[in-house]
Write a protein that holds these residues in place. Structure first.
Motif, PDB file in Angstrom:
ATOM      1  N   MET A 347       0.874  -1.169   0.000  1.00  0.00           N
ATOM      2  CA  MET A 347       0.000   0.000   0.000  1.00  0.00           C
ATOM      3  C   MET A 347       0.911   1.218   0.000  1.00  0.00           C
ATOM      4  N   ILE A 348       1.315   1.660  -1.201  1.00  0.00           N
ATOM      5  CA  ILE A 348       2.396   2.622  -1.350  1.00  0.00           C
ATOM      6  C   ILE A 348       1.914   3.864  -2.090  1.00  0.00           C
ATOM      7  N   GLY A 349       2.250   5.028  -1.550  1.00  0.00           N
ATOM      8  CA  GLY A 349       1.930   6.286  -2.195  1.00  0.00           C
ATOM      9  C   GLY A 349       3.186   6.995  -2.660  1.00  0.00           C
ATOM     10  N   VAL A 350       3.121   7.587  -3.841  1.00  0.00           N
ATOM     11  CA  VAL A 350       4.235   8.365  -4.391  1.00  0.00           C
ATOM     12  C   VAL A 350       3.704   9.760  -4.681  1.00  0.00           C
ATOM     13  N   GLU A 351       4.150  10.745  -3.902  1.00  0.00           N
ATOM     14  CA  GLU A 351       3.639  12.112  -4.040  1.00  0.00           C
ATOM     15  C   GLU A 351       4.506  12.899  -5.009  1.00  0.00           C
ATOM     16  N   LEU A 352       3.846  13.560  -5.990  1.00  0.00           N
ATOM     17  CA  LEU A 352       4.550  14.292  -7.042  1.00  0.00           C
ATOM     18  C   LEU A 352       4.328  15.795  -6.900  1.00  0.00           C
ATOM     19  N   VAL A 353       5.373  16.562  -7.263  1.00  0.00           N
ATOM     20  CA  VAL A 353       5.327  18.014  -7.097  1.00  0.00           C
ATOM     21  C   VAL A 353       5.911  18.710  -8.327  1.00  0.00           C
ATOM     22  N   ASP A 354       5.580  20.007  -8.444  1.00  0.00           N
ATOM     23  CA  ASP A 354       6.177  20.865  -9.457  1.00  0.00           C
ATOM     24  C   ASP A 354       7.571  21.291  -9.008  1.00  0.00           C
ATOM     25  N   PRO A 355       8.342  21.929  -9.895  1.00  0.00           N
ATOM     26  CA  PRO A 355       9.682  22.376  -9.503  1.00  0.00           C
ATOM     27  C   PRO A 355       9.706  23.300  -8.288  1.00  0.00           C
ATOM     28  N   ASP A 356       8.617  24.033  -8.043  1.00  0.00           N
ATOM     29  CA  ASP A 356       8.592  24.914  -6.881  1.00  0.00           C
ATOM     30  C   ASP A 356       8.149  24.200  -5.605  1.00  0.00           C
ATOM     31  N   GLY A 357       7.917  22.882  -5.686  1.00  0.00           N
ATOM     32  CA  GLY A 357       7.536  22.102  -4.516  1.00  0.00           C
ATOM     33  C   GLY A 357       6.051  22.017  -4.253  1.00  0.00           C
ATOM     34  N   GLN A 414      10.308  10.237 -17.574  1.00  0.00           N
ATOM     35  CA  GLN A 414       9.710  10.986 -18.669  1.00  0.00           C
ATOM     36  C   GLN A 414       8.888  12.157 -18.133  1.00  0.00           C
ATOM     37  N   VAL A 415       8.167  11.932 -17.034  1.00  0.00           N
ATOM     38  CA  VAL A 415       7.413  13.016 -16.403  1.00  0.00           C
ATOM     39  C   VAL A 415       8.366  14.129 -15.979  1.00  0.00           C
ATOM     40  N   GLN A 416       9.485  13.746 -15.347  1.00  0.00           N
ATOM     41  CA  GLN A 416      10.480  14.730 -14.903  1.00  0.00           C
ATOM     42  C   GLN A 416      10.958  15.573 -16.078  1.00  0.00           C
ATOM     43  N   ALA A 417      11.250  14.936 -17.205  1.00  0.00           N
ATOM     44  CA  ALA A 417      11.738  15.652 -18.376  1.00  0.00           C
ATOM     45  C   ALA A 417      10.683  16.611 -18.912  1.00  0.00           C
ATOM     46  N   GLU A 418       9.429  16.177 -18.936  1.00  0.00           N
ATOM     47  CA  GLU A 418       8.359  17.026 -19.469  1.00  0.00           C
ATOM     48  C   GLU A 418       8.062  18.196 -18.540  1.00  0.00           C
ATOM     49  N   ILE A 419       8.119  17.965 -17.247  1.00  0.00           N
ATOM     50  CA  ILE A 419       7.880  19.037 -16.284  1.00  0.00           C
ATOM     51  C   ILE A 419       8.990  20.083 -16.382  1.00  0.00           C
ATOM     52  N   GLU A 420      10.241  19.630 -16.483  1.00  0.00           N
ATOM     53  CA  GLU A 420      11.371  20.561 -16.602  1.00  0.00           C
ATOM     54  C   GLU A 420      11.291  21.360 -17.896  1.00  0.00           C
ATOM     55  N   GLU A 421      10.909  20.702 -18.985  1.00  0.00           N
ATOM     56  CA  GLU A 421      10.783  21.390 -20.270  1.00  0.00           C
ATOM     57  C   GLU A 421       9.698  22.459 -20.204  1.00  0.00           C
ATOM     58  N   ALA A 422       8.560  22.109 -19.584  1.00  0.00           N
ATOM     59  CA  ALA A 422       7.469  23.075 -19.462  1.00  0.00           C
ATOM     60  C   ALA A 422       7.875  24.235 -18.562  1.00  0.00           C
ATOM     61  N   ASP A 423       8.677  23.974 -17.531  1.00  0.00           N
ATOM     62  CA  ASP A 423       9.114  25.023 -16.617  1.00  0.00           C
ATOM     63  C   ASP A 423      10.063  25.988 -17.327  1.00  0.00           C
ATOM     64  N   ILE A 424      10.943  25.451 -18.170  1.00  0.00           N
ATOM     65  CA  ILE A 424      11.872  26.291 -18.928  1.00  0.00           C
ATOM     66  C   ILE A 424      11.113  27.160 -19.908  1.00  0.00           C
ATOM     67  N   GLU A 425      10.173  26.565 -20.638  1.00  0.00           N
ATOM     68  CA  GLU A 425       9.385  27.310 -21.628  1.00  0.00           C
ATOM     69  C   GLU A 425       8.547  28.391 -20.934  1.00  0.00           C
ATOM     70  N   GLY A 426       8.028  28.053 -19.741  1.00  0.00           N
ATOM     71  CA  GLY A 426       7.245  29.040 -18.995  1.00  0.00           C
ATOM     72  C   GLY A 426       8.088  30.204 -18.550  1.00  0.00           C
ATOM     73  N   GLY A 427       9.359  29.929 -18.150  1.00  0.00           N
ATOM     74  CA  GLY A 427      10.273  30.980 -17.731  1.00  0.00           C
ATOM     75  C   GLY A 427      10.672  31.883 -18.882  1.00  0.00           C
ATOM     76  N   GLN A 428      10.860  31.305 -20.073  1.00  0.00           N
ATOM     77  CA  GLN A 428      11.244  32.095 -21.252  1.00  0.00           C
ATOM     78  C   GLN A 428      10.114  32.994 -21.714  1.00  0.00           C
ATOM     79  N   SER A 429       8.870  32.509 -21.536  1.00  0.00           N
ATOM     80  CA  SER A 429       7.741  33.333 -21.986  1.00  0.00           C
ATOM     81  C   SER A 429       7.499  34.485 -21.027  1.00  0.00           C
TER      82      SER A 429
END
Length: 429
Positions: A347-357, A414-429
Motif C-alpha cells: 500500500m504505497i503512495g508516491v507524491e509528485l510536485v512541481d519544480p517549486d515544490g 519521462q514526467v520529470q523531463a516534461e515538467i522541466e521542459e514546461a518550466d523552462i518554456e514558462g520561464g522564457q515566456s
C-alpha cells in the motif's frame, strides 16, 4: 453514464480478462496490475480457488437475502469475528465499503443518541449521502449537506500541514491536544464516534505515526466516544506488518467497530461491519440486506480468505512490499518531481510536485499515462490529486515488483523531463 463518472486515461481502456497479477485490454495488450481494481483484487486475478467456489455455489443457489440462513454467510461471519480481535463480535454483511461505513454510522449514532461524528482531515469513507458528510477530502465531497455534524481533527497526514516539522511523539501530542480542544467545544457526551482510516486510501496512502489512535482512544474513552476503524482498504494483511491497520496502534486494544470490504471478495461485492454485540444489537427496528451476505459472494469470500491465510499473503506483502518501497525510494532520490514515497506493505503512495515544490496533479496524470503506455496500471489520489497509489495483489512476486518499479521509474523519468521542459518554456515566456 453520468458526466461525473470518472475514468482513467485520455483514451479509457476496457479490461477484458486477467490472470495472476496481469490483465489484458480489448486490444490484447497485457498490463502488470499495480492497482487491483482499487485494492479489490487482493489475492490474484482469476484465482482458481475463488472461481471454483463461485461456480459451485452458482450451481446450487445464487441468492436468497438475509431473511434466510445460508451456511457460507454464517461461516464467514464466524471467521471474521474471530480475526477482528473485537470481543463478543457480531458481523453484518453489506455489498460495499460505502454501505459498511454507512451501517457503522447508523449503529454509532443510534447507540450514542447523537449525530455528531469526529473524522480526520483528508479522509474518504464512501459516496453515500452520510459517508460524503464525513469525508474530509473536498475532491470527493460534492455537497455540504449532511445528516451528520462532522468535526474534523488532525492526524491523517504526517508530512504536510501545521505539525509536519514535529517529531513523531510531538506530532501525536499535538494531534491529541487538537482532539481535546475540539471536544472541549462540544457538549459533554454529545459525540457519537471517531471514524478513521489507519492509512488514508483516496487521500494518497498517507498515515500517522504508530500509536496515534491509541492516544486518541484514551481521550475517546473518557467521553464514552466509539472508535470506528475504517479497514476497507487496509484490512486483510495489505499493510504487511499487521492483519488490520488498527493493530499498528494496538496499545489501545481493538476498536469498538471496524468496517471492511474490497479485498475480501477478490472482486465480488462484499462489505461489512464488525462490532461488539452491545453496539451491534442496539437497533430497535427491523433491518435486513437484500444482497449483503449472498451465498455466492460469501462462498468467494471464504475461499479467498482461506487462500490468503494458507499462503501467508500478509507475510508476502511485508517482504515484497518492503523491497518495492525501498526500490521506489531509491528511484525518487534522483527525481525532484517525487516529493515522498510512503506507505506500508503493498500500500504505497508516491507524491509528485512541481519544480517549486507545490503539489502537481498534472505530474500524477502524466505518470498514469506513461505507466499505462509501458504496460503498468497504477492509481492516483491525494487531496490535490498528486499522489500515485500502488496496491498490487498480495501475491506479487519479487520479480514482478522489480519489473513494476522499473516501468514506473521509466515513466517518472519521462514526467520529470516534461515538467522541466514546461518550466523552462514558462520561464522564457
Amino acid at each position: 453514464m453520468p458526466d461525473w463518472l470518472a475514468l482513467f486515461y485520455r483514451e479509457p481502456i476496457e479490461l477484458t480478462h486477467g490472470e495472476g497479477r496481469h490483465v489484458w485490454d480489448a486490444d490484447g495488450k497485457r498490463y502488470l496490475d499495480f492497482f487491483g481494481g482499487i485494492l479489490t483484487t487482493m489475492t490474484a486475478h482469476a484465482l482458481p480457488e475463488v472461481t471454483k467456489a463461485v461456480s459451485e455455489q452458482a450451481g446450487r443457489i445464487i441468492h436468497s437475502s438475509t431473511l434466510y440462513l445460508n451456511r457460507p454467510m454464517v461461516e464467514l461471519a464466524e471467521r471474521i469475528a474471530t480475526l477482528s480481535g473485537i470481543p463478543d463480535a457480531r458481523v453484518f454483511f453489506t455489498t460495499s465499503g460505502t454501505e459498511a461505513n454507512d451501517a457503522a454510522l447508523l449503529l454509532a449514532t443510534n447507540y450514542r443518541r447523537s449525530n455528531q461524528v469526529l473524522a480526520l482531515r483528508n479522509s474518504y469513507h464512501g459516496r453515500s449521502f452520510s459517508t460524503i458528510g464525513i469525508t474530509g477530502n473536498a475532491a470527493w465531497s460534492p455537497t455540504s449537506l449532511s445528516p451528520l455534524q462532522t468535526l474534523y481533527v488532525h492526524g491523517g497526514v504526517r508530512s504536510r500541514g501545521p505539525y509536519a516539522q514535529l517529531s513523531d511523539p510531538e506530532f501525536i501530542e499535538a494531534c491529541v491536544a487538537d482532539l481535546e480542544d475540539m471536544l472541549a467545544q462540544t457538549q459533554r457526551g454529545s459525540v457519537a464516534a471517531l471514524i478513521a482510516e489507519p492509512v488514508q486510501g483516496v487521500g494518497g496512502f498517507t498515515l500517522p505515526p504508530d500509536g496515534l489512535f491509541a492516544a486518541f482512544r484514551e481521550v475517546l474513552q473518557q467521553h464514552g466516544i466509539l472508535w470506528i476503524s475504517d479497514e476497507v482498504q487496509t484490512g486483510w494483511g495489505r499493510t504487511g506488518d499487521h492483519f488490520w491497520g488498527w493493530q499498528a496502534h494496538a496499545a489501545s486494544g481493538p476498536p469498538d467497530m471496524l468496517t471492511f470490504a474490497k479485498g475480501i471478495g477478490n472482486g465480488m461485492s462484499i462489505g461489512g461491519v464488525v462490532a461488539r454485540a452491545e453496539v451491534m444489537n442496539c437497533l430497535d427496528a427491523n433491518s435486513i440486506s437484500t444482497f449483503g451476505g449472498s451465498p455466492i459472494t460469501m462462498a468467494a469470500g471464504l475461499a479467498n480468505l482461506t487462500y490468503l491465510i494458507e499462503h501467508d499473503l500478509q507475510g508476502n506483502a511485508r517482504r515484497v512490499g518492503g523491497l518495492l518501497i525501498e526500490r521506489l525510494r531509491a528511484v525518487a532520490a534522483g527525481l525532484p518531481v517525487v516529493r515522498e514515497v510512503r506507505g506500508r506493505g503493498l500500500m504505497i503512495g508516491v507524491e509528485l510536485v512541481d519544480p517549486d515544490g507545490s503539489p502537481s496533479a498534472q505530474a500524477a496524470t502524466l505518470a498514469l499515462e506513461h505507466a499505462r503506455e509501458r504496460g503498468l496500471l497504477i492509481g492516483k489520489g491525494g487531496l490535490e490529486g498528486n499522489a500515485l497509489r500502488i496496491a498490487p495483489p498480495l501475491s506479487l512476486s519479487v520479480a514482478e515488483a522489480e519489473e513494476g518499479a522499473a516501468l514506473l521509474e521509466d515513466a517518472l523519468r519521462q514526467v520529470q523531463a516534461e515538467i522541466e521542459e514546461a518550466d523552462i518554456e514558462g520561464g522564457q515566456s
